[in-house]
Design an enzyme around this catalytic site. Structure first.
Site, mmCIF file in Angstrom:
data_model
loop_
_atom_site.group_PDB
_atom_site.id
_atom_site.type_symbol
_atom_site.label_atom_id
_atom_site.label_comp_id
_atom_site.label_asym_id
_atom_site.label_seq_id
_atom_site.Cartn_x
_atom_site.Cartn_y
_atom_site.Cartn_z
ATOM 1 C CG HIS A 88 -0.319 0.041 2.532
ATOM 2 N ND1 HIS A 88 0.568 -0.916 2.981
ATOM 3 C CD2 HIS A 88 -0.413 0.959 3.543
ATOM 4 C CE1 HIS A 88 0.969 -0.612 4.197
ATOM 5 N NE2 HIS A 88 0.408 0.527 4.560
ATOM 6 C CG HIS A 90 0.201 4.134 5.357
ATOM 7 N ND1 HIS A 90 -0.491 3.245 6.136
ATOM 8 C CD2 HIS A 90 -0.460 5.323 5.485
ATOM 9 C CE1 HIS A 90 -1.521 3.858 6.710
ATOM 10 N NE2 HIS A 90 -1.523 5.111 6.329
ATOM 11 C CG ASP A 92 5.067 2.912 7.153
ATOM 12 O OD1 ASP A 92 4.102 3.445 6.578
ATOM 13 O OD2 ASP A 92 4.959 1.858 7.813
ATOM 14 C CG HIS A 93 4.526 0.130 3.824
ATOM 15 N ND1 HIS A 93 4.486 -1.222 4.057
ATOM 16 C CD2 HIS A 93 4.040 0.736 4.950
ATOM 17 C CE1 HIS A 93 3.992 -1.439 5.264
ATOM 18 N NE2 HIS A 93 3.705 -0.265 5.830
ATOM 19 C CG HIS A 178 -3.686 -0.738 6.439
ATOM 20 N ND1 HIS A 178 -3.489 -0.743 7.795
ATOM 21 C CD2 HIS A 178 -2.724 0.106 5.936
ATOM 22 C CE1 HIS A 178 -2.467 0.048 8.096
ATOM 23 N NE2 HIS A 178 -2.000 0.580 6.992
ATOM 24 C CG ASP A 201 1.091 -1.742 7.299
ATOM 25 O OD1 ASP A 201 2.000 -2.597 7.357
ATOM 26 O OD2 ASP A 201 1.259 -0.531 7.535
ATOM 27 C CG HIS A 265 4.440 -2.814 9.873
ATOM 28 N ND1 HIS A 265 3.656 -2.157 10.798
ATOM 29 C CD2 HIS A 265 4.585 -1.963 8.833
ATOM 30 C CE1 HIS A 265 3.342 -0.963 10.317
ATOM 31 N NE2 HIS A 265 3.900 -0.820 9.127
HETATM 32 ZN ZN LIG Z 1 3.169 0.573 7.732
HETATM 33 ZN ZN LIG Z 2 0.063 1.240 6.578
#
Ligand SMILES: [Zn+2]
Ligand SMILES: [Zn+2]
Length: 306
Positions: A88, A90, A92-93, A178, A201, A265
């Site tokens: 996805h 987000h 952080d990914h 998510h 996630d 994670h």
């Molecule tokens: Zn994440």
């Molecule tokens: Zn996420």
């Protein structure tokens, strides 16, 4: 009397041996957890990213902070990476994506970088290319870098199903939960008899259970908070609600029965890893472990952790 082994017998035996070695190799996959962290900057847990090596190819799932450094530590040349899959969008990914994309190009990647992910992946790649136009000009002007390998070949997943099938390796994307991040995907990777599932996630997801049933290895996210911190903190409650608690993870692992489950994670607030494992093991008797950066797992007839 010792029977004599003729040259043709010897050759036949050799070919049979080669066949078995080759068959065993085709199914075998090796996982390296490159990053097992979250948006929280941490020297111990870099951003989420998992490497799977199968049949001489390198597949990366999510491209979190520090991905290129961990690849280097794992002894994998950045230029070998051909395919990145995003669960996805987000941040952080994806925050390690530019680094891997551009640094592998500087280090003579001789093929395009393929990026597959949810709707929005195309726009992400186009905007990254725009953001780095100046670098493209500098480096192609003064070096022999091939500008053909600069663009990212992006592909968006429009519905769940098989998104990659080549050389006996099959990758399937499936929807996870998510919410409000939609769509968010998990991935199942099959090579011969072996299979690995990466949750991405998600909170508890029946669809994940459907796709992860019978997988050898389940790499699953986890989040937990100290009950005192959680009480009255609506922001924290929201964060935990779209991730998976240890109790939910135990239900998921009991329903899918992997040979082993590994947490990545790892999102913890005022609670330690031991407590997370203890809470999971209260209602799951199987093999569950806390993942850590650069943990390697061989996935063959048996799972080997090293
Ligand atoms: Zn994440
Ligand atoms: Zn996420």
């Amino acid at each position: 009397m010792t029977p004599k082994l003729s040259l043709s017998h010897f050759l036949k035996l050799f070919l049979i041996l080669l066949f078995f070695i080759d068959t065993a190799h085709a199914d075998y996959m090796e996982v390296t957890l490159l990053g097992t962290g979250t948006p929280k900057p941490s020297i111990d847990r870099f951003g989420p990213s998992t490497l799977i090596e199968a049949n001489g190819r390198y597949f990366i799932f999510d491209s979190g902070r520090g991905l290129s450094i961990r690849l280097q530590q794992a002894g994998v040349a950045l230029s070998k990476v051909e395919n990145i899959f995003l669960t996805h969008l987000h941040s952080d990914h994806i925050s390690g994506l530019s680094d891997l994309w551009l640094t592998s190009w500087i280090w003579q990647r001789q093929h395009p970088l393929r990026l597959t992910g949810p709707v929005g992946t195309l726009a992400l790649s186009q905007h990254l290319e725009l953001a780095h136009q100046a670098d493209l000009l500098y480096r192609t002007k003064n070096t022999n870098l091939n500008s053909d390998f600069f663009p990212i070949l992006a592909k968006e997943i429009v519905s769940e199903g098989i998104i990659y099938q080549h050389d006996g390796i099959k990758i399937t994307a499936f929807l996870v939960n998510h919410y409000p991040v939609e769509p968010a995907y998990g991935y199942r990777i099959d090579s011969g008899e072996q299979s690995i599932v990466i949750s991405g996630d998600t909170t508890f997801s029946k669809n994940l259970i459907k796709y992860a049933k019978g997988a050898d290895l389940l790499i699953h996210e986890v989040a937990a908070a100290n009950s005192e911190l959680l009480a009255g903190n609506s922001r924290l409650q929201k964060v935990i609600s779209y991730h998976t608690t240890p109790e939910q993870a135990a239900q998921i692992f009991s329903a899918t029965e992997p040979k082993a489950a590994v947490f990545n994670h790892v999102l913890l607030f005022g609670i330690n890893e031991r407590a997370v494992l203890d809470a999971t093991r209260e209602s799951f008797n199987g093999d569950v472990r806390m993942g850590y950066d650069l943990m390697k797992i061989g996935v063959g007839d048996e799972l080997i952790f090293y």
